[in-house]
Write a protein that holds these residues in place. Structure first.
Motif, PDB file in Angstrom:
ATOM      1  N   SER A 294       0.453  -1.322   0.008  1.00 54.48           N
ATOM      2  CA  SER A 294      -0.065  -0.072  -0.095  1.00 54.48           C
ATOM      3  C   SER A 294       0.917   1.380  -0.026  1.00 54.48           C
ATOM      4  O   SER A 294       2.037   1.362   0.453  1.00 54.48           O
ATOM      5  N   LYS A 295       0.330   2.375  -0.502  1.00 57.66           N
ATOM      6  CA  LYS A 295       0.992   3.365  -0.262  1.00 57.66           C
ATOM      7  C   LYS A 295       0.363   4.658   0.612  1.00 57.66           C
ATOM      8  O   LYS A 295       1.076   5.634   0.811  1.00 57.66           O
ATOM      9  N   ASP A 296      -0.534   4.295   1.458  1.00 55.26           N
ATOM     10  CA  ASP A 296      -1.068   5.203   2.423  1.00 55.26           C
ATOM     11  C   ASP A 296      -1.759   4.263   3.408  1.00 55.26           C
ATOM     12  O   ASP A 296      -2.072   3.174   3.208  1.00 55.26           O
ATOM     13  N   LEU A 297      -1.984   4.751   4.750  1.00 51.97           N
ATOM     14  CA  LEU A 297      -2.461   3.935   5.815  1.00 51.97           C
ATOM     15  C   LEU A 297      -3.879   3.641   5.604  1.00 51.97           C
ATOM     16  O   LEU A 297      -4.072   2.441   6.073  1.00 51.97           O
ATOM     17  N   GLU A 298      -4.665   4.297   5.101  1.00 55.09           N
ATOM     18  CA  GLU A 298      -6.014   3.840   4.665  1.00 55.09           C
ATOM     19  C   GLU A 298      -6.086   2.621   4.055  1.00 55.09           C
ATOM     20  O   GLU A 298      -6.874   1.784   4.052  1.00 55.09           O
ATOM     21  N   ALA A 299      -5.441   2.529   2.904  1.00 52.67           N
ATOM     22  CA  ALA A 299      -5.293   1.473   1.810  1.00 52.67           C
ATOM     23  C   ALA A 299      -4.702   0.234   2.738  1.00 52.67           C
ATOM     24  O   ALA A 299      -5.416  -0.772   2.343  1.00 52.67           O
ATOM     25  N   ASN A 300      -3.750   0.446   3.423  1.00 56.58           N
ATOM     26  CA  ASN A 300      -3.051  -0.752   4.114  1.00 56.58           C
ATOM     27  C   ASN A 300      -4.169  -1.508   4.978  1.00 56.58           C
ATOM     28  O   ASN A 300      -4.146  -2.622   4.865  1.00 56.58           O
ATOM     29  N   THR A 301      -4.923  -0.661   5.851  1.00 57.76           N
ATOM     30  CA  THR A 301      -5.742  -1.106   6.569  1.00 57.76           C
ATOM     31  C   THR A 301      -6.873  -1.694   5.915  1.00 57.76           C
ATOM     32  O   THR A 301      -7.559  -2.838   6.237  1.00 57.76           O
ATOM     33  N   HIS A 302      -7.382  -1.068   4.824  1.00 56.73           N
ATOM     34  CA  HIS A 302      -8.494  -1.794   4.018  1.00 56.73           C
ATOM     35  C   HIS A 302      -8.282  -3.162   3.336  1.00 56.73           C
ATOM     36  O   HIS A 302      -9.032  -3.952   3.544  1.00 56.73           O
ATOM     37  N   ILE A 303      -6.826  -3.358   2.929  1.00 57.46           N
ATOM     38  CA  ILE A 303      -6.546  -4.558   2.379  1.00 57.46           C
ATOM     39  C   ILE A 303      -6.255  -5.743   3.681  1.00 57.46           C
ATOM     40  O   ILE A 303      -6.594  -7.022   3.232  1.00 57.46           O
ATOM     41  N   LYS A 304      -5.631  -5.371   4.568  1.00 54.67           N
ATOM     42  CA  LYS A 304      -5.333  -6.190   5.698  1.00 54.67           C
ATOM     43  C   LYS A 304      -6.767  -6.554   6.177  1.00 54.67           C
ATOM     44  O   LYS A 304      -6.755  -7.770   6.567  1.00 54.67           O
ATOM     45  N   THR A 305      -7.837  -5.752   6.296  1.00 54.31           N
ATOM     46  CA  THR A 305      -9.057  -6.143   6.602  1.00 54.31           C
ATOM     47  C   THR A 305      -9.542  -7.252   5.805  1.00 54.31           C
ATOM     48  O   THR A 305     -10.264  -8.125   6.216  1.00 54.31           O
ATOM     49  N   GLN A 306      -9.578  -7.145   4.422  1.00 57.41           N
ATOM     50  CA  GLN A 306     -10.103  -8.031   3.686  1.00 57.41           C
ATOM     51  C   GLN A 306      -9.275  -9.325   3.784  1.00 57.41           C
ATOM     52  O   GLN A 306     -10.056 -10.529   4.020  1.00 57.41           O
ATOM     53  N   LEU A 307      -8.031  -9.655   4.014  1.00 61.27           N
ATOM     54  CA  LEU A 307      -7.291 -10.600   4.174  1.00 61.27           C
ATOM     55  C   LEU A 307      -7.621 -11.422   5.382  1.00 61.27           C
ATOM     56  O   LEU A 307      -7.875 -12.551   5.639  1.00 61.27           O
ATOM     57  N   ARG A 308      -7.759 -10.452   6.556  1.00 62.59           N
ATOM     58  CA  ARG A 308      -8.032 -11.069   7.797  1.00 62.59           C
ATOM     59  C   ARG A 308      -9.399 -11.665   7.933  1.00 62.59           C
ATOM     60  O   ARG A 308      -9.693 -12.766   8.685  1.00 62.59           O
ATOM     61  N   GLU A 309     -10.589 -10.860   7.349  1.00 59.34           N
ATOM     62  CA  GLU A 309     -11.897 -11.674   7.442  1.00 59.34           C
ATOM     63  C   GLU A 309     -12.220 -12.271   6.555  1.00 59.34           C
ATOM     64  O   GLU A 309     -13.376 -12.715   6.275  1.00 59.34           O
ATOM     65  N   ARG A 310     -11.245 -12.600   5.483  1.00 59.11           N
ATOM     66  CA  ARG A 310     -11.632 -13.488   4.210  1.00 59.11           C
ATOM     67  C   ARG A 310     -13.143 -12.724   3.646  1.00 59.11           C
ATOM     68  O   ARG A 310     -13.903 -13.507   3.456  1.00 59.11           O
ATOM     69  N   SER A 311     -12.797 -11.768   3.191  1.00 58.85           N
ATOM     70  CA  SER A 311     -13.940 -11.117   2.441  1.00 58.85           C
ATOM     71  C   SER A 311     -14.209 -11.854   1.131  1.00 58.85           C
ATOM     72  O   SER A 311     -13.554 -12.604   0.650  1.00 58.85           O
ATOM     73  N   ALA A 312     -15.651 -11.550   0.785  1.00 61.38           N
ATOM     74  CA  ALA A 312     -16.252 -12.200  -0.372  1.00 61.38           C
ATOM     75  C   ALA A 312     -15.433 -11.831  -1.474  1.00 61.38           C
ATOM     76  O   ALA A 312     -15.655 -12.584  -2.668  1.00 61.38           O
TER      77      ALA A 312
END
Length: 480
Positions: A294-312
């Motif tokens: 990621s290139k900013d903190l918000e994008a990093n949190t967004h992607i990590k949340t998908q990976l952690r919660e196994r998003s659809a």
């Protein structure tokens, strides 16, 4: 203080005046007067400063170093009343080591880079330490000409450490032995004595008390790079929020342990200095393929949340070359993964009743003599999940030195390198696992589908070549 008579007929075609400068000990400044110009040098741990009247100080050249006294030649070829346009320009980037200070206009004069700020030194520092301090001072905007030997250290491969305010006041040897647990204090002191550790570009004593924002340069083998960095990984996708690369095998995602090793995060941060580059996930050292940063903190949190919660929206697919001819077309493996207690390898995981739930769906794509190409779809994200599940069903990954092998294989490889026993058991220099496809939701909304082609070594086996292990290499480091 002492004034020396003017020396007429200088090599520059103009009058030359020679002054003797007393180099002050400890924190006592040494001062020399040259006509109407005052030159102030502060030794000890203070910054070095030079002040000359611009109309008379064209350049400064150091001729002969001594223990506490130096000869300074001031050439007076600069016009006494320079034109209004001849103003000193020191760019804002001059705080950086590679910044330059120039005077406009400056004909036939070459500007040289500034080094970092200098410190006064001990008797043994001689001219080198003084010149580093003088060059880092802003002078009058006129360039200081130094022999190339004084700037050769910056060109050698080295590791840089910036001292945080919390570590101000620490002894140099104590800080390094605490920072690197495998580096004993005695070994650190020997490295300092050999000149392999510089503080602000200068040699120092082991007893030196560090200050906030000091810059340490380490040249000791094992703790510093032994060569230039590897090429940057190929970029699969990039915009203002995300950076996706095709990680090559053998490259760490993040540094691990005390020993120096180039890693994805360091390479990409240096390549994109204007962005806050962070890892969104990791791949094992020997695993290749799609990797998201990621290139900013918000994008990093967004992607990590998908990976952690196994998003659809998330789907991760790997390719693996496994041992043996698989006798199924598709296999759904649901087996909990946890720590193994029957192994000497700390990082080894296994299928255990106390482990966390894990699910992987395998599909056979190709079957060769003695090995098969398998597609692996992850439905959970446990550590080493694909490797553990393939070992569990009797088809460990080709080249894996941990799973599907006795402990001796990894331990011998880690300690001795590619011995005949390791080569015979593993059959391939690295685990043949590749992060092939990744689908996820972009922080700005749309879905991204990313794909990384197989690396050359795996592609050759897929195309029909027999798995081979090239000539033995040096002892590798532990896996991440």
């Amino acid at each position: 203080m002492r004034r020396v008579p003017a020396n007429r007929g200088g090599g520059d075609g103009g009058p030359r005046r020679v002054v003797r400068i007393s180099w002050g000990r400890a924190n006592r400044p040494g001062v020399a007067l040259d006509g109407h110009n005052a030159t102030t040098l502060r030794a000890g741990r203070d910054h070095c400063r030079l002040r000359f009247r611009r109309s008379q100080a064209r350049r400064i050249s150091w001729v002969q170093p001594t223990t506490h006294k130096m000869w300074c030649t001031v050439s007076q070829t600069q016009p006494r009343n320079p034109s209004p346009g001849a103003q000193s320009i020191v760019p804002a980037a001059a705080k950086d080591n590679h910044a330059t200070a120039t005077t406009k206009p400056m004909s036939k004069v070459r500007a040289v880079p500034f080094l970092e700020r200098g410190r006064g030194g001990s008797r043994g520092d001689g001219l080198g330490g003084a010149m580093r301090g003088l060059q880092s001072s802003r002078l009058t905007g006129y360039p200081v000409h130094l022999p190339e030997s004084f700037m050769s250290d910056a060109d050698r491969p080295h590791r840089v450490l910036n001292i945080a305010p919390d570590h101000a006041g620490w002894r140099l040897d104590a800080y390094l032995s605490a920072r690197f647990s495998s580096w004993s204090r005695t070994a650190v002191q020997k490295a300092i004595k050999r000149g392999e550790i510089l503080v602000d570009g200068r040699r120092a004593k082991a007893s030196l008390k560090l200050e906030a924002l000091d810059v340490l340069r380490i040249y000791t083998k094992g703790y510093a790079p032994d060569g230039p960095p590897p090429p940057l990984p190929p970029v699969l996708y990039e915009d203002d929020r995300l950076l996706v690369i095709n990680k090559p095998p053998g490259l760490l995602a993040h540094p691990a342990g005390d020993r120096f090793a180039y890693a994805v995060i360091g390479l990409m941060k240096e390549a994109r200095p204007s962005c806050r580059v962070d890892l969104c996930h990791r791949l094992d050292r020997d695993t290749s393929g799609v990797m998201v940063l990621s290139k900013d903190l918000e994008a990093n949190t967004h992607i990590k949340t998908q990976l952690r919660e196994r998003s659809a929206h998330l789907q991760k697919t790997y390719l693996a070359l496994v041992r043996g001819d698989v006798d199924w077309t598709e296999r759904d493996v649901r087996a909990p993964i946890g720590d193994r207690q029957d192994t000497e390898i700390r990082l080894r995981r296994g299928v255990t009743d106390e482990g966390l739930p894990a699910r992987t769906v395998f599909s056979a794509l190709q079957k060769h003599s003695g090995h098969s190409l398998v597609q692996c779809a992850l439905h959970t994200g446990r550590t080493h999940q694909i490797r553990v599940h393939l070992e569990h069903i009797g088809h460990p990954i080709l080249g894996d030195k941990v799973y599907g092998q006795p402990d001796r294989v990894f331990l011998e490889w880690h300690e001795q390198g590619a011995t005949p026993f390791v080569r015979a058991r593993a059959g391939f220099p690295r685990q043949c696992l590749h992060a092939w496809k990744l689908r996820l939701q972009h922080p700005d909304g749309p879905a991204l589908e990313l794909e990384a082609p197989l690396p050359r070594d795996m592609q050759q086996v897929v195309d029909g070549a027999l798995p081979v292990w090239p000539a033995p290499s040096s002892t590798p480091e532990a896996e991440s």
